[in-house]
Scaffold this motif. Structure first.
Motif, PDB file in Angstrom:
ATOM      1  N   UNK A  32       0.838  -1.199   0.000  1.00 50.99           N
ATOM      2  CA  UNK A  32       0.000   0.000   0.000  1.00 50.99           C
ATOM      3  C   UNK A  32       0.872   1.247   0.000  1.00 50.99           C
ATOM      4  N   UNK A  33       1.932   1.226   0.779  1.00 52.85           N
ATOM      5  CA  UNK A  33       2.831   2.381   0.850  1.00 52.85           C
ATOM      6  C   UNK A  33       3.455   2.674  -0.509  1.00 52.85           C
ATOM      7  N   UNK A  34       3.770   1.638  -1.254  1.00 54.43           N
ATOM      8  CA  UNK A  34       4.341   1.827  -2.592  1.00 54.43           C
ATOM      9  C   UNK A  34       3.338   2.527  -3.504  1.00 54.43           C
ATOM     10  N   UNK A  35       2.062   2.181  -3.369  1.00 50.79           N
ATOM     11  CA  UNK A  35       1.021   2.825  -4.171  1.00 50.79           C
ATOM     12  C   UNK A  35       0.896   4.296  -3.797  1.00 50.79           C
ATOM     13  N   UNK A  36       0.876   4.580  -2.490  1.00 49.03           N
ATOM     14  CA  UNK A  36       0.722   5.966  -2.024  1.00 49.03           C
ATOM     15  C   UNK A  36       1.923   6.800  -2.451  1.00 49.03           C
ATOM     16  N   UNK A  37       3.118   6.268  -2.259  1.00 44.39           N
ATOM     17  CA  UNK A  37       4.330   7.004  -2.638  1.00 44.39           C
ATOM     18  C   UNK A  37       4.351   7.277  -4.138  1.00 44.39           C
ATOM     19  N   UNK A  38       3.897   6.318  -4.924  1.00 50.44           N
ATOM     20  CA  UNK A  38       3.863   6.509  -6.377  1.00 50.44           C
ATOM     21  C   UNK A  38       2.910   7.636  -6.753  1.00 50.44           C
ATOM     22  N   UNK A  39       1.807   7.771  -6.032  1.00 55.92           N
ATOM     23  CA  UNK A  39       0.866   8.854  -6.322  1.00 55.92           C
ATOM     24  C   UNK A  39       1.515  10.213  -6.089  1.00 55.92           C
ATOM     25  N   UNK A  40       2.314  10.307  -5.038  1.00 55.42           N
ATOM     26  CA  UNK A  40       3.006  11.567  -4.746  1.00 55.42           C
ATOM     27  C   UNK A  40       3.964  11.901  -5.886  1.00 55.42           C
ATOM     28  N   UNK A  41       4.766  10.924  -6.282  1.00 55.80           N
ATOM     29  CA  UNK A  41       5.745  11.159  -7.346  1.00 55.80           C
ATOM     30  C   UNK A  41       5.037  11.518  -8.652  1.00 55.80           C
ATOM     31  N   UNK A  66       6.239  15.096 -10.131  1.00 59.28           N
ATOM     32  CA  UNK A  66       7.200  15.059 -11.231  1.00 59.28           C
ATOM     33  C   UNK A  66       6.761  15.889 -12.445  1.00 59.28           C
ATOM     34  N   UNK A  67       5.511  15.777 -12.911  1.00 58.25           N
ATOM     35  CA  UNK A  67       5.116  16.604 -14.064  1.00 58.25           C
ATOM     36  C   UNK A  67       5.167  18.100 -13.763  1.00 58.25           C
ATOM     37  N   UNK A  68       4.828  18.481 -12.531  1.00 63.67           N
ATOM     38  CA  UNK A  68       4.863  19.898 -12.164  1.00 63.67           C
ATOM     39  C   UNK A  68       6.276  20.450 -12.277  1.00 63.67           C
ATOM     40  N   UNK A  69       7.253  19.644 -11.906  1.00 58.99           N
ATOM     41  CA  UNK A  69       8.650  20.073 -11.979  1.00 58.99           C
ATOM     42  C   UNK A  69       9.067  20.306 -13.424  1.00 58.99           C
ATOM     43  N   UNK A  70       8.644  19.430 -14.307  1.00 53.04           N
ATOM     44  CA  UNK A  70       9.091  19.488 -15.691  1.00 53.04           C
ATOM     45  C   UNK A  70       8.422  20.605 -16.488  1.00 53.04           C
ATOM     46  N   UNK A  71       7.255  21.067 -16.058  1.00 53.45           N
ATOM     47  CA  UNK A  71       6.468  21.979 -16.877  1.00 53.45           C
ATOM     48  C   UNK A  71       6.868  23.444 -16.723  1.00 53.45           C
ATOM     49  N   UNK A  72       7.505  23.816 -15.617  1.00 52.29           N
ATOM     50  CA  UNK A  72       7.775  25.232 -15.365  1.00 52.29           C
ATOM     51  C   UNK A  72       9.161  25.609 -15.854  1.00 52.29           C
ATOM     52  N   UNK A 132       5.520  25.394  -7.869  1.00 57.30           N
ATOM     53  CA  UNK A 132       4.821  24.260  -8.469  1.00 57.30           C
ATOM     54  C   UNK A 132       5.106  22.971  -7.715  1.00 57.30           C
ATOM     55  N   UNK A 133       6.353  22.789  -7.272  1.00 58.82           N
ATOM     56  CA  UNK A 133       6.705  21.597  -6.513  1.00 58.82           C
ATOM     57  C   UNK A 133       5.943  21.537  -5.197  1.00 58.82           C
ATOM     58  N   UNK A 134       5.933  22.639  -4.492  1.00 55.79           N
ATOM     59  CA  UNK A 134       5.241  22.697  -3.198  1.00 55.79           C
ATOM     60  C   UNK A 134       3.743  22.493  -3.382  1.00 55.79           C
ATOM     61  N   UNK A 135       3.161  23.181  -4.360  1.00 54.97           N
ATOM     62  CA  UNK A 135       1.711  23.106  -4.565  1.00 54.97           C
ATOM     63  C   UNK A 135       1.273  21.699  -4.961  1.00 54.97           C
ATOM     64  N   UNK A 136       2.058  21.049  -5.834  1.00 54.56           N
ATOM     65  CA  UNK A 136       1.706  19.690  -6.248  1.00 54.56           C
ATOM     66  C   UNK A 136       1.760  18.731  -5.070  1.00 54.56           C
ATOM     67  N   UNK A 137       2.778  18.872  -4.231  1.00 55.47           N
ATOM     68  CA  UNK A 137       2.919  17.986  -3.075  1.00 55.47           C
ATOM     69  C   UNK A 137       1.775  18.213  -2.078  1.00 55.47           C
ATOM     70  N   UNK A 138       1.507  19.459  -1.763  1.00 58.78           N
ATOM     71  CA  UNK A 138       0.411  19.746  -0.832  1.00 58.78           C
ATOM     72  C   UNK A 138      -0.943  19.352  -1.426  1.00 58.78           C
TER      73      UNK A 138
END
Length: 239
Positions: A86-95, A99-105, A114-120
């Protein structure tokens, strides 16, 4: 007769190869079926977690999946193994969210925001999943999952920050510690935010953290005493 000798000697090499191939296909189908069944049970565990909260137990998971506990234990050796999945699934959702937010700006301050907003945003939409992940963080396997997801996000950040620094003619060496520092800082604040019932609006918290973190990065840029023509384009994003 010749045909009789063939019967006596049994199937030839080609027959044995065909039988072996058929066995391999059956094994592959069974492995695929088992893996799909395992994924279905993990998905049920996530639903149970969202329904019952971080203290969800195996009985509640089994009921949500519509199976008995012994069936769960056919696919997971114990509760810890299920929670790790389950933790692997949750962690994957965070990534997958960050990750896309980082690449787009393309602007440095926007990158931090963007990194902070996506994580929160992940924490805000599924706080029970995040609380579960933190609640299980003492488990060695779960701790490794959390650390691994943090490294993946930090690696993406470091690459982008390094590109920005090099474009300004600056040393890209600080990119990696900045990236890890940003990830660790936001993780710690996110833990506080969710455990206290999100007392600050996500937008406001994103602004606070962006200003705080960007001030440090902007300070390094300014201390490099870059030529005016290189800094002019960045002044509009200074808080």
């Amino acid at each position: 007769m010749q045909s009789g000798s063939t019967d006596v000697n049994g199937p030839g090499p080609s027959d044995g190869t065909a039988a072996s191939a058929a066995t391999d296909r059956r094994r592959a189908r069974w492995a695929d079926h088992r893996e799909q069944r395992r994924q279905d049970l993990v998905a049920a565990a996530v639903r149970a977690l969202l329904r019952h909260g971080p203290q969800v137990d195996m009985d509640q998971v089994a009921a949500t999946a519509g199976v008995s506990k012994p069936v769960l234990y056919r696919y997971f050796a114990d509760k810890s193994q299920l929670w790790l999945a389950v933790s692997e699934v949750v962690a994957a959702r965070v990534v997958e969210a960050v990750a896309p937010a980082i690449e787009q700006v393309r602007e440095e301050r926007d990158l931090v925001r963007a990194t902070i907003d996506a994580y929160l945003g992940v924490l805000e939409s599924e706080p029970a999943l995040y609380r579960f992940l933190m609640h299980q963080s003492g488990h060695p396997g779960v701790h490794q999952v959390i650390a691994g997801s943090g490294r993946r996000v930090a690696a993406g950040l470091a690459r982008v920050i390094g590109d920005r620094l090099r474009a300004l003619g600056l040393d890209a060496g600080p990119a990696e510690p900045w990236a890890y520092g940003l990830v660790g800082f936001v993780q710690a604040v996110g833990d506080w935010w969710t455990s206290h019932g999100q007392p600050i609006r996500r937008e406001a918290l994103t602004d606070y953290l962006t200003t705080l973190l960007w001030s440090g990065i902007e300070g390094v840029r300014r201390s490099a005493d870059l030529p005016r023509e290189l800094t002019r384009a960045h002044e509009r994003i200074t808080p």
